[in-house]
Design an enzyme around this catalytic site. Structure first.
Site, PDB file in Angstrom:
ATOM      1  N   GLU A  46      35.832  39.090  34.025  1.00 23.24           N
ATOM      2  CA  GLU A  46      36.509  38.162  34.932  1.00 23.24           C
ATOM      3  C   GLU A  46      37.526  37.303  34.167  1.00 23.24           C
ATOM      4  O   GLU A  46      37.209  36.759  33.103  1.00 23.24           O
ATOM      5  CB  GLU A  46      35.436  37.271  35.568  1.00 23.24           C
ATOM      6  CG  GLU A  46      35.917  36.251  36.565  1.00 23.24           C
ATOM      7  CD  GLU A  46      34.752  35.452  37.153  1.00 23.24           C
ATOM      8  OE1 GLU A  46      34.986  34.716  38.118  1.00 23.24           O
ATOM      9  OE2 GLU A  46      33.622  35.575  36.635  1.00 23.24           O
ATOM     10  N   LYS A 115      37.880  37.294  44.732  1.00 25.78           N
ATOM     11  CA  LYS A 115      36.506  36.790  44.656  1.00 25.78           C
ATOM     12  C   LYS A 115      36.173  36.070  45.950  1.00 25.78           C
ATOM     13  O   LYS A 115      36.924  35.209  46.407  1.00 25.78           O
ATOM     14  CB  LYS A 115      36.359  35.849  43.457  1.00 25.78           C
ATOM     15  CG  LYS A 115      34.920  35.453  43.153  1.00 25.78           C
ATOM     16  CD  LYS A 115      34.848  34.708  41.823  1.00 25.78           C
ATOM     17  CE  LYS A 115      33.415  34.397  41.410  1.00 25.78           C
ATOM     18  NZ  LYS A 115      33.346  33.758  40.085  1.00 25.78           N
ATOM     19  N   CYS A 170      31.756  38.659  39.687  1.00 27.07           N
ATOM     20  CA  CYS A 170      30.689  37.775  39.218  1.00 27.07           C
ATOM     21  C   CYS A 170      29.771  37.257  40.326  1.00 27.07           C
ATOM     22  O   CYS A 170      28.891  37.954  40.783  1.00 27.07           O
ATOM     23  CB  CYS A 170      31.295  36.610  38.424  1.00 27.07           C
ATOM     24  SG  CYS A 170      30.066  35.769  37.376  1.00 27.07           S
TER      25      CYS A 170
END
Length: 639
Positions: A46, A115, A170
């Protein structure tokens, strides 16, 4: 990429916080290294172009513009690579800043996966700089091109129908409803995760469970690339804990606190097959997520992942002992219910001194203990005939008495010879009639003794014998409850060994150890110099090979050519290619030709993921043709 194998990589580069040019160089270096190693999907952490820990520097235009330029240059570099690459980068769109994973292939930026879930608790405060991505994908202008931007983008390989890749970032996988769920329901077989998960006590084991669990839930491959050394240690430490999992199994794991690349191969053909078999995994009928094509050369994938040569037997001693105890309990509880339901007064077990009947006797004793019954209610019947050796006879008798069963001996030689006379069979003709007449006589004796004692005949045959049809139809093939029916031969040995190791009777232990040392044999042909003359594995092949074939044929749905390919790797140094080919061909032929024996199996408990019951796991016409499978094997073997 033949047989559905594709090499993948999770990479953690050395970085410097906010040093974009340096980071770009390190990413390109690892990208080249992974591509040179044959990786076709390469995943980076990331925000790795800038570093995850830039904090409020993310609000600086100079950092963002530098990151954008670096991304374009990294994408340009992929023009000479044959891979789909995912790189974490911050992207400003419409006055907002987004944490995205950029997908790159052959010089192009294919899409930006945003995300969805931004952590804003504990040590994380991403919402200070970033905004969650849009609910649905849209297109943005980047470098003069319109590029998909949003969650759950699907990247579809042009030639490999089952290879569909989707990304999440994540925290997405830590959320209650990860974006990868919907992506998988629309066909994604590989999920990648660009992550920056810091190290705290106990987090690594939770991370492993999370990734393996998600890959199992989605029946997918999962590549997790984590930030590592080089991130700021102002408050946190990142360990580069990379993980690659497939359908619940961790295939590759990085050593923490050491940056680098891990590799393995996914079997997307197997993933697709597992989904077809699993009726609770249903793909959505209407595809609404963006599907973005990408291309890879269809090159040969050199396999580095391992395929256990004894897939039914855990390698770890503690895990194997735990598995053995669980299986013995399942077998005993299944028999316990059947004995109680039928109000059986006894259980009748034919004892030969071999492994299978030994296991059946031990399981029956365990069931009687669970019912609170005296073990004397177990009638252990030894039936010596033309092929019985003194070693197996003595072991059968000693074992029965040590277990506490009632031992009965019925010598069947005269009855079998009378039968030969009745049907006009020459006693010197040691053909299949000679052998099967003994097996059927033994079954008749057991059934009639069960009638005498008000009991059930306990079947002794194992799953490996059923797969090969190595049982006399209406002979040892038949019983009133088959406790070993889903236990493969390679595991039978370990179950008996486990019982011997854990029992408190030293003399019983000694007998069981000798049984374990006795060659597997039906003992239907006369002994030579007092020794067993008929060894099963000389006739049908090594059971360790057949159990390997059975597992990958039934559990994984592999074609014979693919089984042959991995068997050569798994048994390297044990069996040569020609031997593997010979017995795999035998397995295919026998498995198809002997289905009629499995179509009328007695009841018996399922103990593992592979079973052959016609009422459960395996339903197959008894007259199915094996030609297609043999042709597939011959083609792979160059025959």
């Amino acid at each position: 990429m033949r047989h559905g194998f594709i090499k993948v990589a999770a990479a953690t580069p050395d970085i410097r916080v906010a040093d974009v040019d340096y980071n770009k160089g390190q990413i390109i270096k690892q990208m080249d290294e992974a591509a040179e190693a044959g990786a076709k999907i390469i995943v980076f952490p990331e925000l790795c172009i800038t570093g995850y820990t830039c904090s409020d520097l993310f609000l600086q235009d100079i950092l963002l513009s530098s990151a954008k330029k670096a991304l374009v240059e990294i994408a340009e570099h992929t023009k000479n690579l044959d891979a789909l690459v995912f790189v974490g980068v911050p992207i400003a769109v419409g006055g907002e800043l987004y944490n995205v994973a950029a997908a790159l292939n052959h010089g192009n930026i294919l899409g930006f996966t945003t995300k969805s879930f931004l952590p804003n608790y504990g040590e994380f405060y991403e919402m200070r700089q970033f905004r969650p991505g849009p609910k649905k994908a849209e297109k943005i202008l980047f470098g003069g091109k319109e590029i998909p931007f949003g969650p759950q983008l699907l990247f579809v390989e042009n030639q490999m129908a089952n290879l569909i890749v989707s990304a999440e970032i994540c925290e997405d996988v830590w959320s209650p409803v990860p974006p990868s769920i919907e992506a998988a329901r629309e066909g994604a077989t590989v999920i990648v995760n660009c992550s920056a998960s810091d190290e705290t006590i106990g987090k690594a084991s939770y991370r492993e469970a999370l990734i393996s669990g998600q890959s199992a839930r989605l029946i997918s491959g999962y590549i997790y690339a984590n930030a590592g050394e080089g991130e700021s240690t102002t408050d946190l430490v990142f360990g580069g804990h990379n993980l690659i999992a497939e359908n619940g199994t961790i295939l590759a794991e990085a050593k923490r606190f050491s940056n680098g690349i891990i590799y393995t191969e996914f079997d997307v053909q197997k993933i697709a097959n597992e989904r077809r078999k699993n009726t609770t995994f249903t793909e959505t009928q209407e595809h609404v997520l963006p599907r973005i094509p990408f291309g890879l050369e269809q090159t040969e994938t050199i396999l580095t992942r391992t395929f256990p040569s004894r897939p039914f037997v855990p390698r770890d001693d503690q895990e194997r002992a735990k598995r053995c105890e669980e299986i013995l309990t399942i077998q005993a509880m299944g028999l316990k219910k059947r004995l109680a339901h039928t109000h059986a007064k006894s259980a009748v077990v034919g004892i030969s001194g071999g492994l299978d009947s030994t296991l059946a006797l031990l399981v029956t004793a365990k069931a009687f203990d669970a019912l609170g019954l005296e073990r004397s209610g177990i009638t252990a019947v030894t039936m010596p005939c033309f092929g019985t050796t003194d070693r197996t006879y003595q072991n059968a008798c000693k074992m029965s008495l040590k277990v506490g069963a009632t031992l009965r001996e019925v010598r069947i030689g005269d009855a079998v010879m009378q039968h030969f006379k009745d049907i006009g069979h020459d006693l010197q003709d040691h053909s299949v009639t000679y052998e099967n007449s003994q097996a059927r006589e033994r079954t008749q004796v057991l059934m009639d003794i069960a009638n005498q004692t008000g009991g059930l005949v306990i079947g002794t045959g194992d799953m490996s014998e059923l797969a090969l049809g190595w049982a006399t139809y209406n002979g040892d093939h038949m019983s009133m409850y088959g406790v070993n029916a889903s236990v493969p031969k390679t595991l039978v040995r370990h179950l008996v060994h486990y019982y011997a190791d854990t029992c408190e009777d030293s003399s019983l232990k000694e007998v069981l150890y000798d049984v374990l040392d006795t060659p597997v044999s039906p003992e239907l042909l006369p002994p030579k110099d007092g020794e067993i003359a008929q060894k099963t594995e000389d006739l049908v092949g090594p059971y360790e090979l057949h159990d390997f074939f059975l597992y990958y044929f039934l559990r994984m749905g592999y074609e014979p050519g693919k089984i042959y390919r991995i068997a050569k790797l798994s048994f390297a140094g044990e069996y040569d290619d020609e031997t593997i080919y010979k017995w795999l061909r035998t397995f295919c032929w026998r498995f198809f030709s002997q289905q009629f024996k499995r179509s009328c199996l007695p009841d018996g408990p399922k103990v593992g993921t592979v079973a052959l019951s016609p009422r459960g796991d395996w339903r197959m016409p008894s007259d199915a043709c094996v030609a297609l499978w043999i042709q597939n094997l011959e083609k792979e073997a160059g025959k």
